[in-house]
Design a protein around this motif. Sequence first.
Motif, PDB file in Angstrom:
ATOM      1  N   PRO A  21       0.842  -1.205   0.000  1.00  0.00           N
ATOM      2  CA  PRO A  21       0.000   0.000   0.000  1.00  0.00           C
ATOM      3  C   PRO A  21       0.878   1.255   0.000  1.00  0.00           C
ATOM      4  O   PRO A  21       2.102   1.156   0.138  1.00  0.00           O
ATOM      5  CB  PRO A  21      -0.784  -0.123   1.308  1.00  0.00           C
ATOM      6  N   ILE A  22       0.264   2.407  -0.103  1.00  0.00           N
ATOM      7  CA  ILE A  22       1.033   3.651  -0.054  1.00  0.00           C
ATOM      8  C   ILE A  22       1.849   3.681   1.238  1.00  0.00           C
ATOM      9  O   ILE A  22       3.038   3.933   1.223  1.00  0.00           O
ATOM     10  CB  ILE A  22       0.116   4.887  -0.150  1.00  0.00           C
ATOM     11  N   LEU A  23       1.186   3.412   2.359  1.00  0.00           N
ATOM     12  CA  LEU A  23       1.853   3.309   3.666  1.00  0.00           C
ATOM     13  C   LEU A  23       1.395   2.026   4.340  1.00  0.00           C
ATOM     14  O   LEU A  23       0.194   1.772   4.445  1.00  0.00           O
ATOM     15  CB  LEU A  23       1.499   4.497   4.564  1.00  0.00           C
ATOM     16  N   ASP A  24       2.327   1.245   4.819  1.00  0.00           N
ATOM     17  CA  ASP A  24       1.990  -0.042   5.432  1.00  0.00           C
ATOM     18  C   ASP A  24       1.067   0.088   6.634  1.00  0.00           C
ATOM     19  O   ASP A  24       0.187  -0.736   6.828  1.00  0.00           O
ATOM     20  CB  ASP A  24       3.261  -0.783   5.855  1.00  0.00           C
ATOM     21  N   ASP A  25       1.257   1.121   7.449  1.00  0.00           N
ATOM     22  CA  ASP A  25       0.475   1.244   8.679  1.00  0.00           C
ATOM     23  C   ASP A  25      -0.740   2.157   8.553  1.00  0.00           C
ATOM     24  O   ASP A  25      -1.362   2.511   9.539  1.00  0.00           O
ATOM     25  CB  ASP A  25       1.369   1.735   9.824  1.00  0.00           C
ATOM     26  N   CYS A  26      -1.097   2.521   7.330  1.00  0.00           N
ATOM     27  CA  CYS A  26      -2.231   3.422   7.114  1.00  0.00           C
ATOM     28  C   CYS A  26      -3.538   2.636   7.114  1.00  0.00           C
ATOM     29  O   CYS A  26      -3.628   1.565   6.517  1.00  0.00           O
ATOM     30  CB  CYS A  26      -2.061   4.165   5.794  1.00  0.00           C
ATOM     31  N   ALA A  37       1.258  -0.305  -7.163  1.00  0.00           N
ATOM     32  CA  ALA A  37       1.288  -0.641  -8.599  1.00  0.00           C
ATOM     33  C   ALA A  37      -0.051  -0.316  -9.261  1.00  0.00           C
ATOM     34  O   ALA A  37      -0.086   0.260 -10.352  1.00  0.00           O
ATOM     35  CB  ALA A  37       1.638  -2.110  -8.788  1.00  0.00           C
ATOM     36  N   TYR A  38      -1.142  -0.676  -8.585  1.00  0.00           N
ATOM     37  CA  TYR A  38      -2.470  -0.398  -9.150  1.00  0.00           C
ATOM     38  C   TYR A  38      -2.715   1.104  -9.231  1.00  0.00           C
ATOM     39  O   TYR A  38      -3.199   1.615 -10.252  1.00  0.00           O
ATOM     40  CB  TYR A  38      -3.550  -1.086  -8.318  1.00  0.00           C
ATOM     41  N   LEU A  39      -2.367   1.816  -8.168  1.00  0.00           N
ATOM     42  CA  LEU A  39      -2.549   3.267  -8.166  1.00  0.00           C
ATOM     43  C   LEU A  39      -1.689   3.919  -9.248  1.00  0.00           C
ATOM     44  O   LEU A  39      -2.132   4.849  -9.928  1.00  0.00           O
ATOM     45  CB  LEU A  39      -2.207   3.844  -6.799  1.00  0.00           C
ATOM     46  N   ALA A  50      -7.809   7.287  -9.867  1.00  0.00           N
ATOM     47  CA  ALA A  50      -6.500   7.517  -9.246  1.00  0.00           C
ATOM     48  C   ALA A  50      -6.569   8.752  -8.357  1.00  0.00           C
ATOM     49  O   ALA A  50      -6.143   8.723  -7.198  1.00  0.00           O
ATOM     50  CB  ALA A  50      -5.420   7.680 -10.306  1.00  0.00           C
ATOM     51  N   GLN A  51      -7.103   9.822  -8.883  1.00  0.00           N
ATOM     52  CA  GLN A  51      -7.208  11.059  -8.110  1.00  0.00           C
ATOM     53  C   GLN A  51      -8.118  10.884  -6.902  1.00  0.00           C
ATOM     54  O   GLN A  51      -7.830  11.388  -5.815  1.00  0.00           O
ATOM     55  CB  GLN A  51      -7.698  12.196  -8.995  1.00  0.00           C
ATOM     56  N   ILE A  52      -9.200  10.166  -7.087  1.00  0.00           N
ATOM     57  CA  ILE A  52     -10.149   9.943  -5.986  1.00  0.00           C
ATOM     58  C   ILE A  52      -9.486   9.130  -4.878  1.00  0.00           C
ATOM     59  O   ILE A  52      -9.537   9.497  -3.695  1.00  0.00           O
ATOM     60  CB  ILE A  52     -11.428   9.244  -6.496  1.00  0.00           C
ATOM     61  N   LEU A  53      -8.853   8.024  -5.237  1.00  0.00           N
ATOM     62  CA  LEU A  53      -8.215   7.163  -4.237  1.00  0.00           C
ATOM     63  C   LEU A  53      -7.053   7.868  -3.535  1.00  0.00           C
ATOM     64  O   LEU A  53      -6.887   7.725  -2.318  1.00  0.00           O
ATOM     65  CB  LEU A  53      -7.742   5.858  -4.882  1.00  0.00           C
ATOM     66  N   LEU A  54      -6.273   8.625  -4.278  1.00  0.00           N
ATOM     67  CA  LEU A  54      -5.165   9.354  -3.664  1.00  0.00           C
ATOM     68  C   LEU A  54      -5.686  10.457  -2.749  1.00  0.00           C
ATOM     69  O   LEU A  54      -5.133  10.688  -1.664  1.00  0.00           O
ATOM     70  CB  LEU A  54      -4.229   9.909  -4.730  1.00  0.00           C
ATOM     71  N   GLN A  55      -6.772  11.111  -3.146  1.00  0.00           N
ATOM     72  CA  GLN A  55      -7.349  12.145  -2.286  1.00  0.00           C
ATOM     73  C   GLN A  55      -7.930  11.529  -1.016  1.00  0.00           C
ATOM     74  O   GLN A  55      -7.832  12.114   0.064  1.00  0.00           O
ATOM     75  CB  GLN A  55      -8.419  12.941  -3.026  1.00  0.00           C
ATOM     76  N   MET A  56      -8.519  10.351  -1.130  1.00  0.00           N
ATOM     77  CA  MET A  56      -9.031   9.665   0.059  1.00  0.00           C
ATOM     78  C   MET A  56      -7.893   9.390   1.045  1.00  0.00           C
ATOM     79  O   MET A  56      -8.031   9.604   2.249  1.00  0.00           O
ATOM     80  CB  MET A  56      -9.722   8.356  -0.340  1.00  0.00           C
ATOM     81  N   HIS A  57      -6.757   8.932   0.515  1.00  0.00           N
ATOM     82  CA  HIS A  57      -5.591   8.675   1.361  1.00  0.00           C
ATOM     83  C   HIS A  57      -5.096   9.969   1.990  1.00  0.00           C
ATOM     84  O   HIS A  57      -4.867  10.038   3.206  1.00  0.00           O
ATOM     85  CB  HIS A  57      -4.470   8.024   0.547  1.00  0.00           C
ATOM     86  N   ASN A  58      -4.922  10.999   1.186  1.00  0.00           N
ATOM     87  CA  ASN A  58      -4.402  12.270   1.694  1.00  0.00           C
ATOM     88  C   ASN A  58      -5.339  12.894   2.727  1.00  0.00           C
ATOM     89  O   ASN A  58      -4.871  13.431   3.735  1.00  0.00           O
ATOM     90  CB  ASN A  58      -4.146  13.245   0.545  1.00  0.00           C
ATOM     91  N   SER A  59      -6.634  12.806   2.503  1.00  0.00           N
ATOM     92  CA  SER A  59      -7.598  13.345   3.472  1.00  0.00           C
ATOM     93  C   SER A  59      -7.529  12.588   4.786  1.00  0.00           C
ATOM     94  O   SER A  59      -7.556  13.191   5.863  1.00  0.00           O
ATOM     95  CB  SER A  59      -9.024  13.282   2.906  1.00  0.00           C
ATOM     96  N   TYR A  60      -7.426  11.277   4.702  1.00  0.00           N
ATOM     97  CA  TYR A  60      -7.314  10.446   5.907  1.00  0.00           C
ATOM     98  C   TYR A  60      -6.067  10.835   6.698  1.00  0.00           C
ATOM     99  O   TYR A  60      -6.117  11.017   7.917  1.00  0.00           O
ATOM    100  CB  TYR A  60      -7.267   8.975   5.505  1.00  0.00           C
ATOM    101  N   ARG A  61      -4.945  10.973   5.998  1.00  0.00           N
ATOM    102  CA  ARG A  61      -3.692  11.327   6.676  1.00  0.00           C
ATOM    103  C   ARG A  61      -3.762  12.735   7.266  1.00  0.00           C
ATOM    104  O   ARG A  61      -3.261  12.976   8.363  1.00  0.00           O
ATOM    105  CB  ARG A  61      -2.514  11.221   5.707  1.00  0.00           C
TER     106      ARG A  61
END
Length: 95
Positions: A21-26, A37-39, A50-61
């Motif tokens: 994943p982007i971050l193992d502990d996220c 790889a998928y992203l 891609a933008q939606i999933l990355l934004q979901m990650h960034n918002s969570y962080r």
Amino acid sequence: GGLCMDFINIADIGYATDASPILDDCGCFTCKHHSRAYLRHLWNVHEMNAQILLQMHNSYRFLQFVEHAKSYVEKDQFSEFCKWWNKYHKQMMKE
């Protein structure tokens, strides 16, 4: 105490076969369900997901970061948080 913030370029060729994943502990949806790889594939084919999933990650962080700051405020130790942030930010800018 610290909350780790990492910066990666998902389009980097090094992620083409990276199953992690982007971050193992996220704990975000993106990291729980999708690999780098998928992203990277979605990003490189200009898929809107891609933008939606990355934004979901960034918002969570970002929300984790705010919760971390809030915990320092509640303990009346916000100056300690600011010291950590300044030190961390200076280190990140060097890299």
